[in-house]
Every structure is written in structure tokens, then in C-alpha cells.
Design an enzyme around this catalytic site. Structure first.
Site, PDB file in Angstrom:
ATOM      1  N   TYR C  55       0.219  -3.903   8.811  1.00 27.62           N
ATOM      2  CA  TYR C  55       0.255  -3.458   7.424  1.00 27.62           C
ATOM      3  C   TYR C  55      -1.154  -3.177   6.914  1.00 27.62           C
ATOM      4  CZ  TYR C  55       5.137  -4.925   7.159  1.00 27.62           C
ATOM      5  OH  TYR C  55       6.485  -5.060   7.365  1.00 27.62           O
ATOM      6  N   GLU C  56      -1.245  -2.168   6.071  1.00 27.67           N
ATOM      7  CA  GLU C  56      -2.511  -1.769   5.452  1.00 27.67           C
ATOM      8  C   GLU C  56      -3.217  -2.944   4.776  1.00 27.67           C
ATOM      9  OE1 GLU C  56      -2.145   0.935   2.084  1.00 27.67           O
ATOM     10  OE2 GLU C  56      -3.169   2.437   3.287  1.00 27.67           O
ATOM     11  N   SER C  57      -2.449  -3.931   4.357  1.00 25.59           N
ATOM     12  CA  SER C  57      -3.028  -5.066   3.642  1.00 25.59           C
ATOM     13  C   SER C  57      -3.762  -6.031   4.563  1.00 25.59           C
ATOM     14  CB  SER C  57      -1.917  -5.813   2.905  1.00 25.59           C
ATOM     15  OG  SER C  57      -0.909  -6.194   3.832  1.00 25.59           O
ATOM     16  N   ILE C  71       3.560  -3.574   0.736  1.00 25.41           N
ATOM     17  CA  ILE C  71       2.817  -3.776   1.973  1.00 25.41           C
ATOM     18  C   ILE C  71       1.949  -5.028   1.900  1.00 25.41           C
ATOM     19  CG2 ILE C  71       2.711  -1.388   2.737  1.00 25.41           C
ATOM     20  CD1 ILE C  71      -0.209  -1.483   1.492  1.00 25.41           C
ATOM     21  N   GLY C 135      -4.658   4.693   2.331  1.00 24.95           N
ATOM     22  CA  GLY C 135      -5.221   4.723   3.682  1.00 24.95           C
ATOM     23  C   GLY C 135      -4.718   5.878   4.530  1.00 24.95           C
TER      24      GLY C 135
END
Lengths: 258, 335, 258, 335
Positions: C55-57, C71, C135
């Protein structure tokens, strides 16, 4: 372990005490191991109670249970306020400009405070291969000022021309068009006295001698034509209180004190 | 021989290092949100507010609104509800961001009116991608003149953002030919505000769960305010020094503000208020309704404690979380 | 929460099932929230049991107790295998080349798989200000391949000319002399069918239609002169097993299924 | 439509991503040191061995010696005892390092003979500073063509290391004039070996205490071997995901090797053997004595378990550490 007779001040004790006094009013110090450890721990008990020691290994705000034997000793990790990654330590803390005083040593130093820790002789086939920079290049480039403690004050160590410049001061950086952050070496502490400079464009000059040492002795021990301050002070000898703290509280097991 | 003389010659040294507030016991850093905003957030300042969905410093944004700050440049990767509120309150003239949306829950009404129709006033906007923002913080925190990244090749963003530039690598590329790469400039906010789970009184700050770009945003800034759910004893922090993402030397103010991240969440403290995220798309769509919301919930509350009380115990019970403790690790002690 | 009548397949279900099948043999997937979440979780139960969702997080190897709503949902953090800092996630994992498939959405896509998520209209005074890249630029530039799931297949979304190119595919990057890592968009999954391309220099072409959809319908819904594969397959409809897993195991609370 | 067709077109993709070993349960990554060295360390390879004083992968170095690897390029910030031993065993033809000393305990005898007198053979040496090495790993792990740093201005190092180069920033400096900065190239080892406290079977690796540059060294490499004090259940790792510095997708082999960092230490497991560091200066000063040491302790032991047993229980009792547990934090669970 040796016991130091009361009244007799060893070289280690002298250098540690003198260096500790220079840390007054400083907030953050990047300390190597050995004499800088002693000086910083003594300063915490005397002139700089809130000083924060930052170690190259990533430890900030160490509260060691024992005197650390390396900059990565387990005892500086347990109980520390923070342990940072190496990119954070070198990138954010050091290069980011958070260090007031960096401690460095060297095999050779010149009149501008440039340092050699790489080789004696030629780099490609040296007489002596030394350990190299470690983080010294970064400590010099990014600390507000740098203190150098030298155990030996002689013309081979205090040299007119470095065999190799590992760690340049700001004057050399500027000559190459790179703008340094700090002042470079501002204090050199030895058994003979204290050399000082205040920043770019200034040579080290003798500002204080240890008790019983003459200006001429320091000049002769220095491999370049040493400048001397208008008034040369005499370094006040370590006080009873300083020695007691150093011997009984800072390094009772004589890890570094000799 | 005088330390100040020496100091004066090193003119390139960042101001921050000498001016960090502190007292002998570090308690001088602990202050109220009101004091921290008054002391560190000034009209016209560049203010970074970070927290990637997790630990959004909403309460700090509300206090900035209450104190009527003007002409701020807000730097924030995910410009979400708190930014929309600050814009609506007239605090913000410029926004630097890589995502201007209400999470996955919809739009930011005020931001869209500003950008689409200059209604009621224009908003200057600098558009980046997430990693572009990350790299700006990395450059800022590491005092680098630029930071390289493999993004932006072929994008229209460089045509509307002249700070996206290229550098030629001094090393040959994989095909032995010269290689070009985009770079971003550092960002150095006047002040960075983050929210965290806990800190000690000196500002050693511990965060777990999503840690985002908070540490770099703090190091990039001249001043840093850390808002925490709780201040803990030194021993708690020191039992786990790897958990400290922001050491005290980088922190100027510690503000205790429980639930200060709402409607965002604090891992292990309270959950995200997804209903409010969804509601905000409707509230912000109508300028009247937005104004009424600000009047009731921000201007109408003296501080975040009142805001929390106004939401009520039942509400907070709905966001409560259970226990999932980390297993302790042994740091060891010399025998 | 709505209940879906058995036998009726909703748009969300169709897209999720078709996308999940494309994840066979993939190891790492960079997933946004919504349809990509459904597709990935279904793939884990069917064609890609060992798939790792990044995940982007910053979360790697999530084991969520509930279907995540963002996310950065707390449930993907608790019990995860790793939570990385944002510099590590974007720098090491994504730019470092560890992502097999990135999922992206867009307001507009063109024949090369370039994406617009910034504005409808002119950037300086847009008709609609969209959220921007997030992103996406990095996902496109650094994933081995990118899947796009589009809820709407019409000439405004599938456009001959993007209003603004937020997220360029590798063809646009190469035209500027920047070498991309991956293939760019390789699959576009819609209610009408599947468009595909295999890499640099190749346009998207229609390779499959959903049951009951004609090639001509897809052409008319596409804002450029759509190329068509020599053999256009018909997408096998979601199986009973796929639908049951999706409805009962992946999203029983209908967080994303509509 | 075939996935392999698509994959074949993306020729720039690093090999590592497709070739990471794995099986359904991840157990395929768990192997003996012998197997891991045989599989991943080849003659002529570039091998990064990291661990900054803490968690030095000594046992891995010894196994490389036992298997008689030749012509390695060793990349290691602090080239210390294990590197001196590998050089003495004839494994190393090139060294990339920023500190070639025996910690603060003295010299590395073999390394000095090689560099000072090419005795018995020359050693190619690339000299950096610590941050230069850190930045090479950062560039390598982030697939950047270079990484900028504010070091080296005025140093003689660039005159003996042509990989230290300069770039002109595309943004004006503080004085509005063009600004130059040194950069270093990426390092991308064929294999990186690190030592850690613990991992799960899939290679999710947790490290506490000094974390050094290990994570970046792993990400920079084509293959990565993680040597651990212990493999733990998945639940232990997942109870504290922030502690995982190296996720499984970056790891190819997990080797269980308790006390494998000796004479270095593992925070919370055993302390540093400072006596051995001091002894090494004497051992390594005398080539005969060094050879005898290798014969007895490396060639004379089948594996690290034998080495550990040979040292004996009393010895290990002297390095035992007490307990200093981290206070658990709550990650929370949805109710």
C-alpha cells in the site's frame, strides 16, 4: 588497572579536563570514543548539564549504565532517547546542521585544521595505511565547529604539509567552490597547550599553554611557523573537583584514563 | 577564544539549532496549542502539516483558524479536510501538494471553488506527485540543493511547475550514454506541525503504525511543533529508543492534545471517522453550510478540548479500538 | 447494505472478477482502494494465493481483520508483516523495482495508456480540479506493468487527447529521453471489455469483450480509432465460485461492492 | 494476452524481482549457512557485508572462507576483523570501504600488509567516507544514478577515487549563484549479507538497537541473505510491523545462526567480545599466527555451531546480557 596517585595529573586527565571546559554552553556534541567521551561526560557533570551526545552509530541522548567502549556499545543503546538509522543520522542530524561541536582526532593536522587519517606516505603505496575517514569528513563539513584532541604534539603530527588531506576544513572546500556549513577546527587541545582559530581564512594560533610550558616549546613542537596570540593564557590546571569527578564518576574502571 | 565570536563567523548555520526553546528540565517545550500556534505560526509563513491519512494534525489547523492566520503557504502531501477548512477560513494563499482530494470519499468543495473559479479568491497551487513531495522533504531535511527521482519524464507537470528540473548524471547510464533525471528542490518550512501518539517532555517523539514523512518534515523545518495524544515519562520512551522517530533536538514545542487528529485516526488510540469524511464532501460543497460548520465547530469552540466534549462520549465510544499489543523486545543490560 | 440478487452481476463485481484473474502468477501488487482491493483480495483466494499487497501508505504484507476503507486504514497496519517509512516505500520498494503490478485509475486515458488525474479543461483555470497524481506518477514509472480499471468506458474518458498528462506511460518518457523501468499500462479493464498493450511503442488494442458486447460498441465508446486484435476473445463471465468468494468472503459488508 | 510476453518486453527490470526464491509457505527461503553461501556467493561477485559494529555477519564471512571463494569485491563501511580474515584467506581482491581499522582496538594486520607492501598480494581499495558509503547504498536501493552529499569539497579523496564527481544544481544557491555538490554512484552488490535478531520464515526481518545501513544494503542488492539469531512465529513479527526493517519481498535466504555475529554483538542477545577485538591486533600482526587462527577457528570448524561449542559455555556466560524489555505499544484492533 592503574591507580593514579592523587596530585599527579596524567595526560589523559589533563586533555579530558581542558576539553570538557570548552563545551560550556554547547547543546549537541558529536563524540568519538576515548578522550572525547571523557570530556563530554565530565562536561555533563560540570559546565554543560544538558549537553546531548550524538554518536556516529545513530544514538541520540544516550544514558549509558557503563562508560561505553565503542561508539556502538550496547550500553549507549539501552535507555537512549532515540536510535536513528544511519541515513537519518548522517543526513538529517549531521548534514542537516544539528551538531554544535564535533570531536575529531587525526594522525596529521595542518595550520588550517585540515586532517589526515588515511595514509603516512603516498596513498597508492603508503608507509602506513591508517583507518581512513569514517565519518570525519562529514563531521568537519557539517558541524558548527570542530575540536581536535591530539595526544602527541610534535612536528610530524603538526605538519606543514599533510601527506594526504582526508578531511578538509572550510578553507580548502571554499577553494574548490564548495560552501562549508561550519567554521572547521576551532580548538586543538594538546599536552602543550591550546591552538585556536575562529573560522574561514584564519590559521590556528597558540592561545594558551599548559602550566610550565613555554611558547617556544610549543613552536618547536609544531611543524609550521606557528602564530601566537597577543596574549597567551596559561591553562588553569585541573581542579580537585574536576579530577575527582573524572576519576570517581566518569571513568572509575579506567576504561580510557591512563 | 570567545564562543560567540566563533559562532558569529559560521553565518551559514541554520537558525534553528541555536534557537530551539528549552529549559533545564525540558519542560519549557511543553505548551498549550494556543501558545504553540501563537509562538510558531506567523502570518505569511510556510507551514508544513504532515500525516499521511494517519495522525493528521487537525486540531492544530483549527487553532490556526481560530487565531486568524493569513497568507500562509501550506505544504502538505495529501491536502484533505483540514486544508479545505483552513482555505475556507481565509488562512491560505498558496498550497504545495501532491493530492488535493477528500481521501477516497469525494471532493474538497472550497479548494475546488478557489482553483476552478477563484471563488471567493484565487489560490496559488504548486502541483507535485507524492514521491516528488517526499523528495522535497528529504532534500530539505538533509540540507541538499536538490533530490533526484525517476518520475516526471513525459509528464505535463513540469510545464506548469518550473521547479521540476533535470540534471545530467556524471556517470554513464546503463547504455553507456549520458543519463538525465528529474530533480526537485528542497522544502524548508518555517514551521512543521505533526501529530504523534506520544512524546516525553523534551520532545522525543514516538510514532507507530503509518509513519509517513513526519520525521523528514520536522528536520526540514526551522521550527517544529509536535502535538501528541499523551506525554509519557522518560522511562517509557527510553525503554524503546528505536520507536523515537523525532529526537528532542529537532523539536521546539510539545502540545498535549488528545484526539487532536480527528477525523483522522491515531493507531491504537481511536479509529478514523469515515462518516465525517463522507459528510465533508457535502458540507464543503455548499459555502453556507461550510461557514456554518466552521462557526459551530471551530470558532464556536475555545479549544480542542471543547470540540472533543461537544462530540460527546457516545460518539467517541464509536471510534474506540481494542487492544493489540506489540510483543516486547529485549534491549539488554550489561550484567 | 444492498443485497445482490443471485444471478445478477453488478458492474463492480464484473470488474473485480476480471481484474483478479489478471493477477495470476504476480508476486507483488501496488493497490489503491476500491476495485483494486476487491480484485487483489479475490486473487489471493483464487489465482494468486501468495500475492503481496503493498500500500502507498507503507504497509507490506497486510493481514486485515476487515476490508480496508482507505489505503491507510488501521486494519491494514495491525497484523501487517511490515510498515515502512514513506521514503523507503517510494524509494526502495517502488522506485527500487519491487512491484510487479500497479493498479491505477484515471479521469482520462489515451491510446498509449497515458493518464490524466489533474484537471478537466485548462490546468491554470480548470473546469474540474481533480485530486492530482498522488503516487500514480511513481506507480507508472516504476511498476513492471500497470492495470487500469475504469468504471466508465466512453469517449470523454477514453480520449484521443488528454486535457493534461499527469501520469505518462513509457512512450512519453522515452520521447523526453527518460528511460522508464516497466511496460506502462498493459491492461485496461472496463464494463465493455479488455484493452491491452505489451510495452513501449504499442497502442492499446481491444483483446476481449464482455459477453453480449460487440467490437463496434467498444469502438464507439472509445475516443480514438481503437485497434482491435486479430482474435477478440469473449471474457468468461464471473463463475459462481468467484462471485461467492467475492460476496461472502471478500466484501460481505458491501464496502465497495455495489 | 500472455503474461510472459508482457514480462519479456520490460527488459530494464532488475532480475531480482522475478527470481527471489520462495515457496507457498515461504519455507524455501530458510536454509543452512552452507547452502546460502553456496547458492548466493560466487567467485568474482560483489558482496556487501553490513552491520555497523552491531550485528556484524561474521559467521557468514567464515563460511565464505570455508568454501574458498575467490576474487570477491567486498563492500563494507567498517572493514574490520571479518574482512581482515576474508582477505587473509585469499577471498578478496577488491575492497570498498570508509573505515579500515579494528574498531578502536588497533590495526588490521593482513589488510595493512596488503595495502602497504602488496604482501603477499595487492588489494585494490576504493576509499570513501561513511556518508559516502551510506549514499552509495541509498542510490543503489532507490535505483538512482547518483546521490548528492555535502562532503569531499577540498578533500584529496577525489584525486584517488574518480567515482567522486560533481554536479551543478539546477537551482541557484543561497547566494543566487550556481551551486556545485559532490555525488557518489550507486552500489548494487550481487549479494548483500546482514545479521539480524530475528525474522519469520518468509524473511520479514526485525532489527533493534543500532540499525545501520542494513535495510538499504539489502534493497541495493540483487540477492539478499539474512542471518538471524532466531526464526520466530509469524505472530511475533506481525505484533509489531514497524520493527520489520526488511520485508520478505527483499529477502532470498533466511539462515538461522545463533551467536553468528561474534565477536560483534546482538543487542539483547549477547554482548561484544572486546577482548577478542584487542587480541586481533596482535593475531593479525603476525601472518603465521593469523594462519594458525584461521586453521583452528574457521577451517577447523565445520560450521558456526562448532565454533560456538568450541568457545564453550563459560565463555558465552561472560557475554550474557540481562533483561531490559521495551514497553509494549498498542496497535489496536477494530471492535
Amino acid at each position: 588497572m592503574t591507580t593514579t596517585a592523587p596530585g599527579t595529573v596524567t595526560s589523559s586527565e589533563l586533555l579530558s579536563v581542558v576539553a570538557s571546559r570548552e563545551l560550556a554552553a554547547r547543546r549537541t556534541v558529536f563524540a568519538g570514543i576515548g578522550l572525547p567521551t571523557l570530556a563530554t561526560e565530565l562536561a555533563r557533570l560540570t559546565v554543560a548539564p544538558r549537553i546531548e551526545v550524538v554518536y556516529e552509530s545513530g544514538v541520540c541522548g544516550a544514558h549509558p549504565s557503563h562508560l561505553p567502549e565503542t561508539i556502538a556499545d550496547a550500553v549507549i543503546v539501552s535507555g537512549a532517547e532515540a536510535v536513528l538509522s544511519m541515513p537519518a543520522l548522517f543526513g538529517c542530524v549531521l548534514q542537516g546542521g544539528h551538531i554544535d561541536v564535533g570531536f575529531l582526532g587525526a594522525a596529521q593536522i595542518d595550520r588550517w585544521g585540515n586532517l589526515n587519517t588515511s595514509v603516512i606516505g603516498d596513498w597508492t603505496s603508503p608507509t602506513v595505511r591508517l583507518p581512513g575517514s569514517g565519518g570525519a569528513i562529514e563531521v568537519m563539513a557539517n558541524s558548527r565547529e570542530v575540536f581536535v584532541v591530539m595526544r602527541r604534539h610534535n612536528p610530524r603530527s603538526f605538519t606543514g604539509t599533510l601527506d594526504f588531506c582526508t578531511t578538509p576544513g572550510p578553507d580548502r572546500a571554499l577553494a574548490e567552490g564548495i560552501r562549508p556549513l561550519g567554521a572547521g577546527v576551532t580548538r586543538v587541545i594538546t599536552e602543550l597547550g591550546i591552538l585556536a582559530r575562529s573560522g574561514v581564512g584564519e590559521e590556528l594560533r597558540l592561545v594558551a599553554v599548559q602550566p610550565g610550558v613555554t611558547v617556544n616549546q610549543v613552536r618547536e613542537a609544531t611543524g609550521w611557523d606557528l602564530r601566537v596570540a597577543d596574549t597567551v593564557e596559561t591553562v588553569p590546571p585541573p581542579s580537585e573537583a574536576e579530577l575527582r569527578l573524572l576519576r570517581e564518576d566518569v571513568d572509575p574502571d579506567r576504561v580510557y584514563l591512563r | 577564544m570567545d564562543a560567540d565570536t566563533v559562532r558569529a563567523t559560521s553565518t551559514h548555520f541554520p537558525r534553528s539549532t541555536v534557537e530551539r526553546t528549552d529549559t533545564a528540565d525540558g519542560a519549557g517545550k511543553v505548551m498549550s496549542m494556543k501558545e504553540a500556534v501563537a509562538a510558531f505560526v506567523h502570518d505569511g509563513a510556510t507551514v508544513s502539516i504532515e500525516g499521511f491519512t494517519h495522525l493528521v494534525p487537525t486540531a492544530a489547523g483549527h487553532e490556526i483558524i481560530r487565531q486568524g492566520r493569513k497568507d500562509l503557504t501550506v505544504v502538505r502531501m495529501t491536502a484533505d479536510i483540514v486544508v479545505d477548512q483552513m482555505i475556507a477560513a481565509g488562512c491560505v494563499s498558496r498550497l504545495v501538494s501532491s493530492f488535493v482530494g477528500n481521501s477516497s470519499a469525494g471532493s474538497l468543495g472550497e479548494l475546488r471553488r478557489r482553483i476552478e473559479r477563484a471563488d471567493p479568491a484565487p489560490l496559488a497551487f504548486e502541483e507535485y506527485s507524492h514521491y516528488g513531495m517526499v523528495c522535497r522533504y528529504l532534500a530539505g531535511s538533509q540540507r541538499l540543493p536538490f533530490y533526484p527521482l525517476r518520475s516526471y519524464g513525459g509528464s505535463d507537470l513540469p510545464s506548469v511547475n518550473s521547479d521540476l528540473r533535470k540534471v545530467t548524471s556524471p556517470y554513464p547510464g546503463p547504455d553507456r550514454k549520458p543519463e538525465q533525471i528529474y530533480v526537485v528542490p528542497p522544502v524548508n518550512p518555517d514551521v512543521t506541525i505533526i501529530h504523534a501518539q506520544r512524546a516525553d517532555r523534551r520532545g522525543n517523539t514516538q510514532i507507530w503504525g503509518l509513519t509517513g514523512i513526519q520525521a523528514e518534515a520536522v528536520y526540514a523545518a526551522d521550527k517544529a511543533v509536535v502535538v501528541v495524544e499523551e506525554i509519557v515519562e522518560d522511562e517509557v520512551v527510553r525503554s524503546d529508543p528505536n520507536r523515537t522517530l523525532v529526537p528532542s533536538h529537532a523539536v521546539d514545542a510539545v502540545v498535549v492534545c488528545p484526539r487532536g487528529a480527528h477525523p483522522s485516526f491515531a493507531q491504537g488510540y481511536y479509529d478514523r471517522d469515515n462518516d465525517f469524511y463522507r459528510a465533508w464532501s457535502h458540507i464543503s460543497k455548499d459555502p453556507e453550510r461550510l461557514r456554518a460548520w466552521l462557526a459551530e465547530w471551530v470558532y464556536g469552540t475555545a479549544d480542542h478540548a471543547e470540540y472533543v466534549a461537544k462530540l460527546g462520549a457516545d460518539f467517541w465510544a464509536g471510534l474506540a479500538v481494542g487492544e493489540a499489543l506489540s510483543e516486547p523486545v529485549n534491549y539488554g543490560r550489561r550484567l
